[in-house]
Scaffold this motif. Structure first.
Motif, short mmCIF file in Angstrom:
data_model
loop_
_atom_site.label_atom_id
_atom_site.label_comp_id
_atom_site.label_asym_id
_atom_site.label_seq_id
_atom_site.Cartn_x
_atom_site.Cartn_y
_atom_site.Cartn_z
N LYS A 81 0.85 -1.18 0.00
CA LYS A 81 0.00 0.00 0.00
C LYS A 81 0.90 1.24 0.00
O LYS A 81 2.00 1.22 0.53
CB LYS A 81 -0.89 0.01 1.23
N ASP B 49 -0.17 4.51 1.24
CA ASP B 49 -1.10 5.42 1.88
C ASP B 49 -0.35 6.51 2.63
O ASP B 49 0.80 6.31 3.06
CB ASP B 49 -2.00 4.66 2.86
N ASP C 181 3.19 1.66 3.76
CA ASP C 181 2.28 0.61 4.20
C ASP C 181 2.50 0.42 5.70
O ASP C 181 3.56 -0.02 6.13
CB ASP C 181 2.57 -0.68 3.43
#
Length: 532
Positions: A377, A379, A421
């Protein structure tokens, strides 16, 4: 040009003043024999007064204009005074007749304008009879004055030509020096010029920027204090005598480490060239050129490591599954044997089978996680919160509680978010901290800076320099029971999310050695790949 005239004019005035003082001194010692008291109505006191007064007038001309008209007025005064002194000290028998050719020489040399030269010479020729009379010595004195004037004229011409040539040479020298400064200032490489003793005599601004030093702290110092290794190579290069020796000298570009005052280690690519005179091949010194290749070398090492990891990944996927299938059968068979009645020796062997099977299963699981991880991820995350959670979880972690390490955590809350992540970063931090504890560090420091940097430092024994290039490679470990995948997984995890990890060991501030891992993440919202 006006400045040159001022200087020339001042020198002539000073010489005239000295001349008047010398004549005054001569008359002071020999005046009684040169001028009998009352002769021609002239007394020494009168001559002294005239000479001192004119010396003062000459001096005052220093503060007046510097045009040649003033020089001519002074020259006219000199000629009149010489006539007066010669006539007062015996005319044709005066020892001061030497002033006539001397004045003729000065007149032909001091003026830049030929009109003033000729006028001064004519004035001398007119006043000669007044000084020494119309005796037999007039012709000889006039010829001497004319000859001296001619010599002075040619001397003036030679001086003017020499002055023009000197001006051209100086102008050319200034142009060459200016060109050299421009070249030195714009060459995109660090340059050091060193004399034959190893003393630094020249440095350009690129070298100062790379080294992080000021010019006054470099010029005049010895190369051995800045680059000991390069100083040895310089000495080897300068001791070679033949052209073939120079071609074989250590001039090929190599790399050298340099530690700045801020503690940053730079990797510099350098080359050396011997400086020698083209006429007699005398050794003048050495030219050292270098560039900061730290980023390029780090990228090259990172690329090599990525290539190794990619090669291992291709091989790993199939092998891991092939191992896991028979391993499942071994584990199942071991579980069935637990229900059977076994001897103590068989039970011990069964325990070994179960333990090693479980260990092998963990190894395969970690390996598969490494070679075929799920897409990470990316983010916006807050590193100070993630690091705080990891540090908090260590207080109840059974592995950590088995170590004697003390954990120190500092992090200021920041509104700057990084890209990453959360789960994977937590695992990376946990692995690094457990490694520090397992290495025997008494203290471990975790610091979060600027919202995008995490520094993990310990005072353990450190990592040997020869092993640092391998610690991120899979299956490389110095532990008896390690898999060699922890740091490799951490490196790949950070690489996948666009973060960087750097290692430094030993640490200069820690006598025991110490290790520092610095993790730099990309700032959330940034379009570049650079770590903030």
């Amino acid at each position: 040009m006006e400045r040159n005239i001022d200087s020339h004019f001042a020198k002539l005035l000073i010489i005239r003043c000295l001349g008047y003082l010398i004549i005054t001194g001569i008359l002071a010692f020999f005046g009684s024999t040169l001028i009998p008291e009352g002769s021609n109505g002239v007394s020494l006191s009168l001559i002294y007064g005239v000479l001192v007064g004119l010396a003062i007038v000459q001096f005052l001309f220093l503060f007046v204009g510097t045009r040649e008209r003033n020089l001519f007025i002074l020259s006219f005064t000199d000629i009149c005074v010489a006539t007066f002194i010669i006539k007062s000290t015996g005319a044709s028998t005066s020892p001061f007749q030497v002033l006539i050719p001397l004045l003729s020489l000065v007149a032909s040399v001091q003026f830049m304008n030929s009109i003033y030269r000729i006028a001064s010479l004519l004035l001398i020729l007119v006043l000669i009879p007044l000084a020494i009379g119309f005796g037999a010595t007039v012709a000889g004195t006039a010829v001497a004055a004319i000859a001296t004037a001619i010599v002075g004229f040619y001397l003036r011409q030679a001086l003017e030509k020499a002055g023009v040539a000197l001006s051209k040479t100086e102008a050319q020298k200034r142009r060459l020096e200016s060109l050299q400064r421009v070249i030195m200032a714009n060459i995109p490489s660090g340059i050091l010029s060193v004399d034959s003793r190893g003393k630094i005599i020249q440095v350009n601004k690129f070298a100062l920027n790379i080294l992080g030093l000021e010019e006054n702290k470099v010029i005049g110092t010895f190369l051995s204090g800045l680059f000991p290794e390069l100083d040895k190579l310089r000495a080897q290069l300068e001791t070679r005598t033949s052209i073939s020796d120079v071609s074989e000298a250590p001039t090929n570009r190599r790399n050298i480490s340099y530690l700045t005052h801020e503690g940053h280690e730079l990797k510099l690519g350098y080359s050396l060239a011997r400086l020698s005179s083209p006429e007699n091949h005398e050794i003048l010194g050495t030219l050292i050129m270098f560039q900061d290749l730290t980023e390029a070398i780090n990228m090259e090492e990172s690329l090599k490591l990525s290539e190794k990891l990619a090669a291992v990944g291709k091989l790993a996927a199939g092998i891991a599954h092939e191992i896991r299938n028979p391993l499942a059968g071994i584990s199942g068979a071991a579980q069935l044997l637990e229900a059977a009645t076994l001897s103590e020796e068989d039970q011990r062997l069964l325990a070994i089978i179960k333990r090693e099977s479980a260990r092998l299963d963990v190894l395969i699981t970690e390996f598969l996680e490494y070679v075929r991880p799920a897409p990470p991820k990316k983010d916006p995350i807050f590193l100070h919160k993630i690091a705080g959670h990891v540090v908090e979880s260590l207080s109840v972690n059974p592995k950590w509680r088995g170590y004697t390490s003390r954990l120190h955590f500092t992090a200021e809350p920041s509104e700057i978010a990084a890209v990453g992540d959360e789960n994977r970063i937590s695992q990376v931090l946990l692995n690094l901290l457990l490694n520090a504890g397992q290495a025997g560090a008494q203290d471990v420091w975790v610091e979060v800076m600027d919202g995008t940097i995490i520094r993990i430092m310990d005072n353990g024994p450190g990592i040997p320099q020869e092993l640092q290039a391998q610690i991120f490679e899979p299956f490389f470990t110095t532990k008896d029971k390690g898999t060699g995948l922890g740091l490799a997984i951490a490196y790949k995890t950070l690489q996948d999310i666009g973060a960087n990890i750097a290692l430094k060991s030993p640490l200069a501030d820690l006598a025991a050695g110490g290790t520092l891992f610095e993790l730099r993440f990309t700032k959330a919202g940034s379009n570049s790949k650079e770590a903030a």
